[in-house]
Design a protein around this motif. Structure first.
Motif, PDB file in Angstrom:
ATOM      1  N   THR A   1       0.802  -1.222   0.000  1.00 53.59           N
ATOM      2  CA  THR A   1       0.000   0.000   0.000  1.00 53.59           C
ATOM      3  C   THR A   1       0.835   1.273   0.000  1.00 53.59           C
ATOM      4  N   ARG A   2       2.131   1.179  -0.301  1.00 50.08           N
ATOM      5  CA  ARG A   2       2.996   2.363  -0.303  1.00 50.08           C
ATOM      6  C   ARG A   2       4.268   2.050  -1.100  1.00 50.08           C
TER       7      ARG A   2
ATOM      8  N   ALA B   1       7.952   8.727   2.327  1.00 52.59           N
ATOM      9  CA  ALA B   1       7.318   7.892   1.298  1.00 52.59           C
ATOM     10  C   ALA B   1       6.625   6.692   1.910  1.00 52.59           C
ATOM     11  N   TRP B   2       7.100   6.192   3.030  1.00 50.83           N
ATOM     12  CA  TRP B   2       6.468   5.059   3.703  1.00 50.83           C
ATOM     13  C   TRP B   2       5.160   5.451   4.383  1.00 50.83           C
ATOM     14  N   PHE B   3       5.205   6.543   5.142  1.00 51.11           N
ATOM     15  CA  PHE B   3       4.072   6.876   6.001  1.00 51.11           C
ATOM     16  C   PHE B   3       3.163   7.959   5.428  1.00 51.11           C
ATOM     17  N   GLN B   4       3.579   8.606   4.342  1.00 52.41           N
ATOM     18  CA  GLN B   4       2.737   9.578   3.646  1.00 52.41           C
ATOM     19  C   GLN B   4       2.861   9.336   2.137  1.00 52.41           C
TER      20      GLN B   4
ATOM     21  N   VAL C   1       2.678  12.127  -0.936  1.00 54.52           N
ATOM     22  CA  VAL C   1       3.740  13.037  -1.386  1.00 54.52           C
ATOM     23  C   VAL C   1       4.883  12.258  -2.030  1.00 54.52           C
ATOM     24  N   ARG C   2       4.567  11.104  -2.604  1.00 52.36           N
ATOM     25  CA  ARG C   2       5.616  10.249  -3.174  1.00 52.36           C
ATOM     26  C   ARG C   2       6.305  10.910  -4.377  1.00 52.36           C
ATOM     27  N   VAL C   3       5.554  11.667  -5.176  1.00 54.86           N
ATOM     28  CA  VAL C   3       6.156  12.288  -6.371  1.00 54.86           C
ATOM     29  C   VAL C   3       7.169  13.345  -5.944  1.00 54.86           C
ATOM     30  N   PHE C   4       6.794  14.186  -5.009  1.00 54.22           N
ATOM     31  CA  PHE C   4       7.725  15.203  -4.506  1.00 54.22           C
ATOM     32  C   PHE C   4       8.945  14.540  -3.855  1.00 54.22           C
ATOM     33  N   GLY C   5       8.707  13.500  -3.054  1.00 56.69           N
ATOM     34  CA  GLY C   5       9.826  12.814  -2.407  1.00 56.69           C
ATOM     35  C   GLY C   5      10.760  12.160  -3.406  1.00 56.69           C
ATOM     36  N   GLY C   6      10.222  11.576  -4.478  1.00 58.14           N
ATOM     37  CA  GLY C   6      11.074  10.945  -5.487  1.00 58.14           C
ATOM     38  C   GLY C   6      11.921  11.955  -6.236  1.00 58.14           C
TER      39      GLY C   6
ATOM     40  N   LEU D   1      11.618   4.914  -8.326  1.00 55.23           N
ATOM     41  CA  LEU D   1      10.540   4.031  -7.853  1.00 55.23           C
ATOM     42  C   LEU D   1       9.465   4.807  -7.100  1.00 55.23           C
ATOM     43  N   MET D   2       9.864   5.803  -6.329  1.00 56.61           N
ATOM     44  CA  MET D   2       8.863   6.604  -5.614  1.00 56.61           C
ATOM     45  C   MET D   2       7.993   7.401  -6.580  1.00 56.61           C
ATOM     46  N   VAL D   3       8.602   7.945  -7.628  1.00 58.59           N
ATOM     47  CA  VAL D   3       7.822   8.734  -8.592  1.00 58.59           C
ATOM     48  C   VAL D   3       6.863   7.850  -9.385  1.00 58.59           C
TER      49      VAL D   3
END
Length: 249
Positions: free
Chosen positions: A29-30, A84-87, A90-95, A127-129
């Motif tokens: 789920t993340r 990226a794990w807990f939110q 915001v995965r695109v910004f984090g990637g 991978l996060m993006v």
């Protein structure tokens, strides 16, 4: 009491299986692997500027003026991986931020931790993006599928051939031949009335035992039919419960 009315016995759960199941749900789920690689990439960037290596009894310190930059980049990459794990929203910004920090660490932090953080940082950011959540199944579709299954089971139970009723043969009236006797005038007048009364009594007596014999047979047939219907219903409910367990897995 049938298997449909008995409460299910609680099965003991293995803690290892329980932990693995929850970890699998957490991972699916993340962007789990992207965040993990981002945190791994932040460790060498953060470690080498403050490390003291010993070679042949000689201590080598690589502390430079870029130590503060390496500290900031390494801590930010670890924070982005946890975010990226807990939110996951915001995965695109984090990637994107992970990829940029990895590229900035090449000139700032000893060639991205002597190249150890370069590939994990770039791959983790990508991978996060690119990660996207799986589409959730529609509740109406599941309900419709279960309703169709229940209708199919009911139709199969209704279309099964019923047992043929046992044909009952009426008991034949047997009468022993009477010996010829001399008839008196009074007897000849009373004989038709006596014959009629004996025939009526014989018919009534024969009908009552036949009806009494018929009632236990009907009751036995009804009990057998109810037992078969209960067993079929229990089997269908067990199958539905097994399918629901497989779907939940």
């Amino acid at each position: 009491m049938s298997s449909a009315t008995v409460e299910p016995r609680p099965t003991p759960q293995n803690p290892v299986v329980w932990l693995w199941r929850h970890f699998r749900e957490f991972r699916r789920t993340r962007p789990f692997w992207g965040g993990l690689l981002a945190m791994i990439a932040g460790v060498p960037i953060l470690y080498f500027p403050y490390a003291h290596l010993s070679l042949g009894g000689v201590t080598i310190a690589m502390s430079t003026t870029a130590g503060a930059g390496s500290l900031i980049i390494g801590v930010l990459m670890i924070i982005l991986g946890l975010t990226a794990w807990f939110q996951p929203a915001v995965r695109v910004f984090g990637g994107i931020a992970t990829i940029l920090l990895t590229l900035v660490s090449i000139p700032v932090s000893n060639l991205a931790g002597f190249g150890m953080a370069l590939l994990p940082g770039l791959i983790g950011g990508g991978l996060m993006v690119s990660w996207a959540p799986l589409p959730e199944p529609k509740a109406e579709g599941r309900r419709g599928h279960r309703a169709r299954k229940g209708a199919a089971v009911a139709e199969s139970v209704a279309t099964e051939p019923a047992e043929a009723p046992v044909a009952e043969t009426p008991a034949a009236e047997t009468s022993a031949p009477e010996a010829p006797t001399a008839k008196l005038p009074a007897q000849s007048s009373a004989e038709p009335l006596a014959k009629w009364s004996t025939k009526a009594l014989a018919k009534g007596g024969a009908a009552e035992p036949a009806a009494e014999a018929k009632l236990p047979e009907q009751a036995a047939e009804e009990q057998a039919a109810e037992k078969q219907a209960a067993e079929k219903q229990a089997v269908s409910m067990d199958k539905q419960a097994a399918e629901e367990r497989e779907e939940t897995r």
